[in-house]
Every structure is written in structure tokens, then in C-alpha cells.
Design an enzyme around this catalytic site. Structure first.
Site, PDB file in Angstrom:
ATOM      1  N   LYS A   1      -5.921  -6.133   0.566  1.00 55.88           N
ATOM      2  CA  LYS A   1      -5.091  -5.252   0.031  1.00 55.88           C
ATOM      3  C   LYS A   1      -4.288  -4.644   0.932  1.00 55.88           C
ATOM      4  CE  LYS A   1      -3.641  -3.387  -4.060  1.00 55.88           C
ATOM      5  NZ  LYS A   1      -2.386  -3.885  -3.602  1.00 55.88           N
TER       6      LYS A   1
ATOM      7  N   GLN B   1      -4.549  -0.196   7.588  1.00 56.30           N
ATOM      8  CA  GLN B   1      -5.243  -0.248   6.001  1.00 56.30           C
ATOM      9  C   GLN B   1      -6.554  -0.630   5.605  1.00 56.30           C
ATOM     10  OE1 GLN B   1      -2.122  -0.645   3.958  1.00 56.30           O
ATOM     11  NE2 GLN B   1      -3.297   0.313   2.397  1.00 56.30           N
TER      12      GLN B   1
ATOM     13  N   LYS C   1      -7.937   3.023   5.994  1.00 56.85           N
ATOM     14  CA  LYS C   1      -7.346   3.744   4.597  1.00 56.85           C
ATOM     15  C   LYS C   1      -8.251   3.392   3.331  1.00 56.85           C
ATOM     16  CE  LYS C   1      -2.961   3.590   4.332  1.00 56.85           C
ATOM     17  NZ  LYS C   1      -1.492   3.375   4.036  1.00 56.85           N
TER      18      LYS C   1
ATOM     19  N   LYS D   1      -1.853  -6.655   5.118  1.00 57.27           N
ATOM     20  CA  LYS D   1      -0.408  -6.311   4.936  1.00 57.27           C
ATOM     21  C   LYS D   1       0.559  -7.404   5.288  1.00 57.27           C
ATOM     22  CE  LYS D   1       1.839  -2.447   4.502  1.00 57.27           C
ATOM     23  NZ  LYS D   1       1.656  -1.063   4.009  1.00 57.27           N
TER      24      LYS D   1
ATOM     25  N   GLY E   1       3.753  -2.738  -2.895  1.00 57.45           N
ATOM     26  CA  GLY E   1       4.875  -2.592  -2.349  1.00 57.45           C
ATOM     27  C   GLY E   1       4.790  -1.567  -1.008  1.00 57.45           C
ATOM     28  N   ASP E   2       5.847  -1.555  -0.350  1.00 50.74           N
ATOM     29  CA  ASP E   2       5.978  -0.521   0.876  1.00 50.74           C
ATOM     30  C   ASP E   2       7.495  -0.495   1.038  1.00 50.74           C
ATOM     31  OD1 ASP E   2       4.046   0.236   3.419  1.00 50.74           O
ATOM     32  OD2 ASP E   2       5.699  -0.344   4.409  1.00 50.74           O
TER      33      ASP E   2
ATOM     34  N   THR F   1       1.526   7.792  -4.279  1.00 50.62           N
ATOM     35  CA  THR F   1       1.426   8.062  -2.945  1.00 50.62           C
ATOM     36  C   THR F   1       1.786   9.567  -2.675  1.00 50.62           C
ATOM     37  OG1 THR F   1       2.033   5.608  -2.342  1.00 50.62           O
ATOM     38  CG2 THR F   1       2.026   7.032  -0.634  1.00 50.62           C
TER      39      THR F   1
ATOM     40  N   ASN G   1      10.214   6.087  -2.215  1.00 44.24           N
ATOM     41  CA  ASN G   1       9.511   6.152  -3.101  1.00 44.24           C
ATOM     42  C   ASN G   1       8.386   7.368  -2.677  1.00 44.24           C
ATOM     43  OD1 ASN G   1       6.173   5.421  -3.723  1.00 44.24           O
ATOM     44  ND2 ASN G   1       7.573   5.157  -5.394  1.00 44.24           N
TER      45      ASN G   1
ATOM     46  N   SER H   1      -3.472   1.924  -6.589  1.00 41.95           N
ATOM     47  CA  SER H   1      -3.215   0.169  -6.889  1.00 41.95           C
ATOM     48  C   SER H   1      -4.622  -0.344  -7.153  1.00 41.95           C
ATOM     49  CB  SER H   1      -2.664  -0.414  -5.505  1.00 41.95           C
ATOM     50  OG  SER H   1      -1.463  -0.071  -5.250  1.00 41.95           O
TER      51      SER H   1
HETATM   52  P1  NDP Z   1      11.049   3.412   0.760  1.00 42.80           P
HETATM   53  O1  NDP Z   1      11.653   1.876   1.137  1.00 42.80           O
HETATM   54  O2  NDP Z   1      11.093   3.660  -0.748  1.00 42.80           O
HETATM   55  O3  NDP Z   1      11.685   4.604   1.512  1.00 42.80           O
HETATM   56  C1  NDP Z   1      11.718   4.507   2.670  1.00 42.80           C
HETATM   57  C2  NDP Z   1      12.547   5.729   3.185  1.00 42.80           C
HETATM   58  O4  NDP Z   1      12.225   5.759   4.774  1.00 42.80           O
HETATM   59  C3  NDP Z   1      13.965   5.654   2.911  1.00 42.80           C
HETATM   60  O5  NDP Z   1      14.677   6.893   2.747  1.00 42.80           O
HETATM   61  C4  NDP Z   1      14.636   4.810   4.242  1.00 42.80           C
HETATM   62  O6  NDP Z   1      15.952   5.207   4.788  1.00 42.80           O
HETATM   63  C5  NDP Z   1      13.730   5.573   5.292  1.00 42.80           C
HETATM   64  N1  NDP Z   1      13.415   4.673   6.390  1.00 42.80           N
HETATM   65  C6  NDP Z   1      12.939   3.686   6.487  1.00 42.80           C
HETATM   66  N2  NDP Z   1      12.820   2.978   7.631  1.00 42.80           N
HETATM   67  C7  NDP Z   1      13.255   3.839   8.508  1.00 42.80           C
HETATM   68  C8  NDP Z   1      13.911   3.793  10.000  1.00 42.80           C
HETATM   69  N3  NDP Z   1      13.411   3.050  10.573  1.00 42.80           N
HETATM   70  N4  NDP Z   1      14.514   4.982  10.245  1.00 42.80           N
HETATM   71  C9  NDP Z   1      14.823   5.915   9.467  1.00 42.80           C
HETATM   72  N5  NDP Z   1      14.659   6.007   8.163  1.00 42.80           N
HETATM   73  C10 NDP Z   1      14.046   5.016   7.705  1.00 42.80           C
HETATM   74  O7  NDP Z   1       9.476   3.227   1.297  1.00 42.80           O
HETATM   75  P2  NDP Z   1       8.369   4.271   1.010  1.00 42.80           P
HETATM   76  O8  NDP Z   1       8.528   5.246   0.405  1.00 42.80           O
HETATM   77  O9  NDP Z   1       7.322   3.186   0.050  1.00 42.80           O
HETATM   78  O10 NDP Z   1       7.493   4.259   2.274  1.00 42.80           O
HETATM   79  C11 NDP Z   1       7.687   5.069   3.210  1.00 42.80           C
HETATM   80  C12 NDP Z   1       6.562   5.210   4.356  1.00 42.80           C
HETATM   81  O11 NDP Z   1       5.362   5.551   3.421  1.00 42.80           O
HETATM   82  C13 NDP Z   1       6.033   3.992   5.145  1.00 42.80           C
HETATM   83  O12 NDP Z   1       5.692   4.278   6.209  1.00 42.80           O
HETATM   84  C14 NDP Z   1       5.198   3.334   4.161  1.00 42.80           C
HETATM   85  O13 NDP Z   1       4.582   2.318   5.008  1.00 42.80           O
HETATM   86  C15 NDP Z   1       4.514   4.437   3.616  1.00 42.80           C
HETATM   87  N6  NDP Z   1       3.359   4.228   2.627  1.00 42.80           N
HETATM   88  C16 NDP Z   1       4.037   3.695   1.325  1.00 42.80           C
HETATM   89  C17 NDP Z   1       3.256   3.661   0.092  1.00 42.80           C
HETATM   90  C18 NDP Z   1       3.694   3.199  -0.975  1.00 42.80           C
HETATM   91  O14 NDP Z   1       2.962   3.367  -2.050  1.00 42.80           O
HETATM   92  N7  NDP Z   1       5.096   2.883  -1.035  1.00 42.80           N
HETATM   93  C19 NDP Z   1       1.720   3.830   0.266  1.00 42.80           C
HETATM   94  C20 NDP Z   1       1.278   4.672   1.817  1.00 42.80           C
HETATM   95  C21 NDP Z   1       2.249   4.547   2.774  1.00 42.80           C
HETATM   96  P3  NDP Z   1      16.929   3.886   4.256  1.00 42.80           P
HETATM   97  O15 NDP Z   1      17.101   3.895   2.741  1.00 42.80           O
HETATM   98  O16 NDP Z   1      18.442   4.355   5.016  1.00 42.80           O
HETATM   99  O17 NDP Z   1      16.450   2.726   4.895  1.00 42.80           O
HETATM  100  O1  2IT Z   2       0.650   1.499   3.188  1.00 43.34           O
HETATM  101  C1  2IT Z   2       0.166   1.548   1.871  1.00 43.34           C
HETATM  102  O2  2IT Z   2      -0.876   1.860   1.942  1.00 43.34           O
HETATM  103  C2  2IT Z   2       1.041   0.923   0.738  1.00 43.34           C
HETATM  104  N1  2IT Z   2       2.030   0.577   1.171  1.00 43.34           N
HETATM  105  C3  2IT Z   2       0.093   0.854  -0.466  1.00 43.34           C
HETATM  106  C4  2IT Z   2      -0.578  -0.604  -0.643  1.00 43.34           C
HETATM  107  C5  2IT Z   2      -0.958  -1.004  -1.878  1.00 43.34           C
HETATM  108  O3  2IT Z   2      -1.736  -1.989  -1.884  1.00 43.34           O
HETATM  109  O4  2IT Z   2      -0.795  -0.233  -2.831  1.00 43.34           O
END
Ligand code: NDP
Ligand code: 2IT
Length: 444
Positions: free
Chosen positions: A90, A111, A114, A126, A165-166, A209, A240, A376
Site C-alpha cells: 500500500k 511506507q 508508517k 510506492k 495519490g502522492d 493527510t 493536497n 486509504s
Molecule cells: P501535491 O502534488 O498535491 O502538492 C505538492 C506541493 O509541493 C505543491 O505545492 C508543489 O509545488 C510542492 N512541491 C513538490 N515538489 C516540490 C519541489 N521539488 N520543490 C518545491 N516545491 C515542491 O502533493 P501532496 O500534497 O499530495 O504531497 C506533499 C507531500 O506529502 C509529499 O512529500 C508526499 O509524499 C507527502 N504525502 C502525501 C500524502 C497524500 O495523501 N497525498 C500522504 C502522506 C504524505 P508545485 O505545484 O509548484 O510543483
Molecule cells: O505517502 C503516503 O503515505 C501517501 N502518499 C498516501 C498513500 C496511500 O496509500 O494513501
């Protein structure tokens, strides 16, 4: 050489050019020293650590698709099925140009622990691609997602591997992947999470998240005689995770004053207007310059700088290694007392050590951001029983899971003589459950 040092050296040697993977293995294994020493004979006999750092399966594949100009584009797809000791693989799918084997391996390794911390039966995996959805038309995103899943579907299944997603992968991308999976397999199953509500998604998964990060932070602060209420908070990112961390911070009486994207960052001393941010990022898919244009109280700055703002609490929610030594020093100098990791591994090893030495409350990502994958797993439960729970039901379970995670890792840190070291507590608590299952299942 100790068993832990042997394994770290082996990982560095056998996985050249993968610094993020080395970083997470070092961070996790260093904090497991006491646990490993206590059980060294058994672990060595079963090569437990060698198996833990080697993914069960890695799939790397070509993703050809045709852009709007009729040109053939080729990306690389990845899925790393790291560990299935406690449940089906997952973990999310990341679409970002920086994606490579080492990044997916680091995310997959994190992961495992976590998912174990959530208390739910999910293994670690992943995936992703170096595809960049930014600036692509909906048609281009759709055909890319269809090509990606046309190869990956062979390795997926509701009881095998369930992606989500991520970065760069949200509801739109999950929808296109789900549609193609269903078309190829003729099977309507919960094979992806983060789905739309009309076709098997869970209420509160979108928020999970970000909300979970703040529920975790609230419990950590409560147990340290503090509160989010009335605190100023700097948050990075505007995707997100950042959006819903901002929303819950506001709901609990805190004041988030920053957000960022890969071009620049916002300082809004009156507090981020989360509805405006949602409109710009979720609806228009636009840049943060538009936020500043629409909000007189906000300043827009090019480049990096979120951690230079004077705040009480810092919550990185963008990407790995976004909070470095200089940032940590600036936060401490400005009186920040807590860092809560929202993105995966946002803090470098040396910045983490510095913050801990300075007595900053430090919440590690594999605990603080576990609410996303936890919901999830609740989506998987709802799909299995073919029912949908109310928002309140899911949100209530999420809150309880986050509070339980905090106490689980707080207790583990105490038990192994590292009271208050939540990063070590998370690694220990996450590891013990997986190690126990791996030992029980024999050499597989
Ligand atoms: P999104 O794609 O929705 O948003 C990512 C954000 O971070 C955007 O604002 C993006 O800017 C910025 N960003 C991404 N890469 C870079 C970079 N290299 N340098 C500067 N800014 C950057 O992703 P999420 O919000 O889903 O994910 C954010 C973090 O949280 C990640 O580390 C992800 O692994 C983690 N995460 C996500 C989960 C989820 O459920 N979605 C769960 C647990 C962890 P821009 O749009 O300009 O690229
Ligand atoms: O980093 C993370 O935990 C995620 N991107 C969410 C993974 C999931 O299966 O919901």
C-alpha cells in the site's frame, strides 16, 4: 562492525546513486540500534535486516503516450513492492520529473513503518513516474495514466497491491487509472484509493493527510502542556497535504501564515485564506502569484524562504529535504518550538539532529502524515463491505488513529530509553510489528 552498521554499509554499496534511500535507511536503522542489539542473534540468523532493506519486488517499465502535437513521448514507470509482512502493498504513486529508483525506494521504505504505525493491515509500497502533469492538457494526462496502468495492472489487486495519490497524483489521475484498470480487467474492485466519491472513494480521504497531521500535532502539544490555539504556523507547499493542514490549523484556532509552490512562497500575516487557496490550486490549477494578486494582505516572494518567517510551529508539506540546516537554525533563532513533518522526509539528517539537540518538539513524517494512508485503508474496508461511511465516522476514526499513533511511539521511545525522541519511537514501534510478522512467516 555492528549488525546495523554492516547493513547500512551494504545498502550504500549495493544501491549507488540513491542518496534519499541511503538517508532513510540510516535514519531508521540508527534509531533501532538498541532493539537490534537486544535481538541480534535471532535477527542475524534470519537475515532480518538484509530482507527488510531489500524490496520484495521492483517493477520498472516504459510508458509511451502521444502528446497533443501528435508526438510520441516516453516516460519511465516504477512500482516498488517493498514489504508485505503485515498486509497487501500500500502506498502512493508520485508523478514528478524528479522521480527515479532511489526516490521511490526511499518512499517505499518509509511506507513500511508508517503503515505499520497506523495499526491497520497494510504492507509498504510506492510507485510513480518522471511524468510531469503540470502544463499538460486533460487529454494528455488521461492517455499517460492509461498507458501507465496498462503495464502496471498486472501487479495490482485489492489483496495484492493498492496504490493511491502522492505528489502530482490526485483525484483526476486516480480516476483515469481506475477507469483503465476496470476496462482491462473487467473487475470492479478497490484496487486504488483516493477514488472519487461516486465510484468507491471514501469521504474524508481528500482531507485525511492534512487533518491527520494537525490531529497528531495537537496531541503531541497537549502532552507537552501546549496547544495549537493562538499559535502562528508556517506551512510549505500548496497541494493536497498543505491545503488541509492549513484548514485544520485554522479550525483549531491556529494561524497559518505561509504556503509555497515550486516557484515561490506567500507570507500572509493576516492568515492564509484557505478558500481562496483551494480555488487557485484545486479548481484553476494556477500559481501562487494569483493568490497574492487576489489578497491585499499577502506578499509573494520568488524562490525559497518559508522557514525565514518568525513562527511558533513549522509544518513542511511539500517534498523531501526541503528543511535544511540553515532553515533549522533560522527557525530556532526565531523562537519556533515545534516542527511537524507533513511531507515525507522533509528534514535532512543534520537538521533533524540540530532540532532535537535544541529541544524542539519534532514529529517525524512517518507518524504525522500517516492519516492519509490510514484513511486509504478505511477506504479499502468500505470497498470490501460495499458500504460507505459518513464523513463523521471516517474523521472520528482518523482522529483516534492519530492519537493512538502518538502514544504508541511515545511509549516506544520511553521503553527504549529515548524519551521525547519521537522519530526514534516511530521507527521502533513501526519496526517491531513488521519484524515480528517477518520472523513468524519464515524465510520468504
Ligand atoms: P501535491 O502534488 O498535491 O502538492 C505538492 C506541493 O509541493 C505543491 O505545492 C508543489 O509545488 C510542492 N512541491 C513538490 N515538489 C516540490 C519541489 N521539488 N520543490 C518545491 N516545491 C515542491 O502533493 P501532496 O500534497 O499530495 O504531497 C506533499 C507531500 O506529502 C509529499 O512529500 C508526499 O509524499 C507527502 N504525502 C502525501 C500524502 C497524500 O495523501 N497525498 C500522504 C502522506 C504524505 P508545485 O505545484 O509548484 O510543483
Ligand atoms: O505517502 C503516503 O503515505 C501517501 N502518499 C498516501 C498513500 C496511500 O496509500 O494513501
Amino acid at each position: 562492525m555492528s549488525y546495523v552498521d554492516e547493513i547500512i554499509a551494504m545498502v550504500v554499496e549495493k544501491n549507488p546513486g540513491e542518496p534519499e534511500f541511503h538517508q532513510t535507511v540510516k535514519e531508521v536503522l540508527e534509531s533501532l540500534r538498541n532493539v537490534v542489539e537486544k535481538n541480534e542473534e535471532r535477527y542475524r540468523k534470519d537475515a532480518l535486516l538484509e530482507r527488510l532493506v531489500n524490496p520484495e519486488r521492483q517493477v520498472i517499465f516504459r510508458v509511451p503516450w502521444i502528446d497533443d502535437q501528435g508526438r510520441v513521448q516516453v516516460n519511465t514507470g516504477y512500482r516498488i513492492q517493498f514489504n508485505s509482512a503485515i498486509g497487501p502493498y500500500k502506498g502512493g504513486i508520485r508523478f514528478h520529473p524528479s522521480v527515479n529508483t532511489g526516490i521511490i525506494k526511499f518512499l517505499g521504505f518509509e511506507q513500511i513503518f508508517k503503515n505499520s504505525l497506523t495499526g491497520l493491515p497494510i504492507g509498504g509500497g510506492k510507485g510513480g513516474s518522471d511524468f510531469d502533469p503540470k502544463g499538460k492538457s486533460d487529454r494528455e494526462v488521461m492517455v499517460f495514466c492509461q498507458s501507465f496502468i496498462t503495464e502496471l495492472y498486472k501487479y495490482l489487486g485489492a489483496n495484492i497491491d493498492v496504490p493511491a495519490g502522492d505528489i502530482g497524483t490526485g483525484a483526476r489521475e486516480i480516476g483515469y487509472m481506475y477507469g483503465q484498470f476496470k476496462r482491462i480487467t473487467s473487475s470492479y474492485e478497490g484496487v486504488l484509493t483516493g477514488k472519487g466519491l461516486s465510484y468507491g472513494g471514501s469521504l474524508a480521504r481528500k482531507e485525511a493527510t492534512g487533518y491527520g497531521i494537525i490531529y497528531f500535532a495537537a496531541e503531541m502539544l497537549r502532552c507537552n502542556n501546549s496547544d495549537i490555539k493562538g499559535k502562528t504556523v508556517s506551512i510549505s507547499g500548496s497541494g493536497n497535504v498543505a491545503i488541509y493542514a492549513i484548514e485544520k490549523t485554522i479550525q483549531l484556532g491556529g494561524k497559518p501564515v505561509t504556503c509555497s509552490d515550486s516557484n515561490g512562497w506567500i507570507y500572509d500575516p493576516e492568515g492564509i485564506d484557505v478558500e481562496l487557496l483551494k480555488e487557485i490550486k484545486e479548481v484553476k490549477r494556477a500559481r501562487l502569484t494569483e493568490y497574492a494578486a487576489a489578497r491585499p494582505s499577502a506578499e509573494y516572494h520568488e524562490g525559497k524562504g518559508v522557514w525565514s518567517v518568525k513562527v511558533d510551529i513549522a509544518i513542511p508539506c511539500a517534498t523531501q529535504n526541503e528543511l535544511q540546516m540553515e532553515d533549522a537554525k533560522q527557525l530556532v533563532a526565531n523562537g519556533c518550538f515545534a516542527v511537524v513533518e507533513g511531507s515525507n522526509m522533509p528534514t535532512t539528517l543534520e537538521a533533524t539532529e540540530y532540532l532535537q539537540e535544541k529541544g524542539i518538539l519534532f514529529a517525524p513524517s512517518k507518524a504525522a502524515n500517516a492519516g492519509g494512508v490510514a484513511v486509504s485503508a478505511l477506504e479499502m474496508s468500505q470497498n470490501s463491505e460495499r458500504l460507505s461511511w459518513s464523513f463523521e465516522e471516517v474523521d472520528g476514526r482518523l482522529q483516534k488513529i492519530m492519537v493512538d499513533i502518538f502514544h504508541n511511539l511515545d511509549d516506544a521511545a520511553r521503553e527504549y530509553g529515548m524519551e521525547g525522541n519521537y522519530a526514534a519511537g516511530a521507527n521502533i514501534a513501526g519496526f517491531l510489528k513488521v519484524a515480528d510478522a517477518m520472523l513468524a512467516q519464515g524465510i520468504v
